[in-house]
Design a protein around this motif. Sequence first.
Motif, PDB file in Angstrom:
ATOM      1  N   UNK A  73       0.821  -1.207   0.000  1.00 26.01           N
ATOM      2  CA  UNK A  73       0.000   0.000   0.000  1.00 26.01           C
ATOM      3  C   UNK A  73       0.858   1.262   0.000  1.00 26.01           C
ATOM      4  N   UNK A  74       1.963   1.232   0.726  1.00 22.67           N
ATOM      5  CA  UNK A  74       2.829   2.406   0.761  1.00 22.67           C
ATOM      6  C   UNK A  74       3.338   2.764  -0.615  1.00 22.67           C
ATOM      7  N   UNK A  75       3.763   1.766  -1.364  1.00 21.64           N
ATOM      8  CA  UNK A  75       4.265   2.012  -2.707  1.00 21.64           C
ATOM      9  C   UNK A  75       3.146   2.489  -3.635  1.00 21.64           C
ATOM     10  N   UNK A  76       1.978   1.886  -3.539  1.00 26.47           N
ATOM     11  CA  UNK A  76       0.845   2.300  -4.373  1.00 26.47           C
ATOM     12  C   UNK A  76       0.457   3.745  -4.081  1.00 26.47           C
ATOM     13  N   UNK A  77       0.557   4.145  -2.807  1.00 21.51           N
ATOM     14  CA  UNK A  77       0.197   5.529  -2.471  1.00 21.51           C
ATOM     15  C   UNK A  77       1.233   6.511  -3.010  1.00 21.51           C
ATOM     16  N   UNK A  78       2.482   6.084  -3.129  1.00 17.36           N
ATOM     17  CA  UNK A  78       3.498   6.936  -3.755  1.00 17.36           C
ATOM     18  C   UNK A  78       3.177   7.161  -5.230  1.00 17.36           C
ATOM     19  N   UNK A  79       2.588   6.156  -5.872  1.00 20.09           N
ATOM     20  CA  UNK A  79       2.315   6.229  -7.311  1.00 20.09           C
ATOM     21  C   UNK A  79       0.981   6.881  -7.634  1.00 20.09           C
ATOM     22  N   UNK A  80      -0.039   6.625  -6.800  1.00 21.84           N
ATOM     23  CA  UNK A  80      -1.395   7.064  -7.141  1.00 21.84           C
ATOM     24  C   UNK A  80      -1.992   8.065  -6.147  1.00 21.84           C
TER      25      UNK A  80
END
Length: 508
Positions: A73-80
């Motif tokens: 989730x942390x990585x997805x929030x960085x992207x989106x």
Amino acid sequence: MTEPNETGLKTGTPKNIAPIMFGLMLSLFLANLDQTIVATCLSAIAHDLSGWELLPWIISAYLVTSTATTPIYGRLSDLYGRRLVLLTSIAIFVLASALCALANTMPLLIAARVLQGIGGGGLRSITQVVIADIIPPRNRGKYQGYMSTTFLISTALGPVLGGFFAEHLSWQWAFWINLPLGALAFVVINRQLRALKIPTKRQSIDWAGAILILAAAVPLLFGISQVEEAGGWLNQHVLVPIALGFVATAVLIFVELRVASPMLPMRLFSNKIFTLGNIALFAPSMVMTALIIIIPLYYQIVLKRPADTAGLQLIALTGGMAVGSFIVGSCIAKFGRARIFPIIGALVAAGVCLLIAREGFGPSIAFDVACTILLGASLGWQINPLLVIVQNGLEIRDIGTGVSGMTFFRSLAGAFGVAMFSTFLIASLSGGAMRVPGYEKLGSNPGIGLLRSDIASLFGADQQTAFQRVLENAFSSVFVLSAALCLITAVVVLIIPARKLRADSGKL
């Protein structure tokens, strides 16, 4: 008025921080409540759905998936963007809660709990990331105190609510309650986080890394969750999944070192503050989670106090954690330093644990309350500053991934702590019980047999006295173990590189 930082939000003004914090605290409350509210509904669920043999999976399914998905989730929030990912997590969580309430078989309930854990992982992860976005590190300790209080309230309230629903309504209400709370959180987050900037440059998602994170975390957590049921660590049901988890971890490292935009950047671990901070955070997270379970057991098994009394006395521990978190947060904001506080907290916690190990609970209510409050406060003095230290040591580009990774390691520490302390306690009980003549009446596992409430009818007065000493010594050894882990925290914190806390939330 303050200027907007690079997240797009004005920081430091109560007018725009307070409603954001309310939404974040509500989201975190949802995720943590569901870890504990089900505990007191288990027997009612098993009775209604005829699934006693699958009962542990109701807890494990949520714990494993919510923990394993946090770094993703942390990585997805960085992207989106934080808002979109957090809203998606809330929607998944609420939908899964409804499916849990509607489940009419144990397999369906477990499947719904898996989905609910996927949503819960985002709730726990992104709430911490947003705080790291909008609150300067120097002031972050105070707001981490709010989040710690939310965690502790949900931990203490969950079993009480679950027991009430199971006794007076139905176990399904443990899940229906999430729908109005989730809807309120969705509305607040949707409104308050609109000002957060959405990333304009989209990179490809490292799906191989995401799958490998799950492939590594799920077997590890599954193996850890099986320790108590398997009777120890040296069992194939524990060792095989843990070995698979380590193999997947090795493959994960190999892959993440070679992709352009890794899901879990290996450069994080070259950051001494991140690596040592998480190692230091691991020990008090283990102790905190384990003692929330061990202390009520002490009151019930050793002191023969009823369950409701044991639950109420646990409030001294959780209340102490909340007060300690607030105090240390204010100190961090005032002095702009954080490293000294976990050292003090670790030394005080170790001293209190050794005092409890020597004297035991029970001499007086005042002694019990004073020790548990001080122990809780000293744990708060370790965990809260370490969260700030790790976040302050991250580069801005790694905030989402790094904070989610930290949340993952904390959750893993909690699961590991419960398994480790439970196994240690039962092993100590078994070793002591086997020195008492006639212990065979306790069954094939004397340690577990001693935890039963009906053993008094099986033994004479002398044997009962001997077994009481075994119980007291075994629980004392658990507090000695807690003291040792706290001292390890103090040593590790001493070698963390000192860095002054940033007074802004946008740049190193």
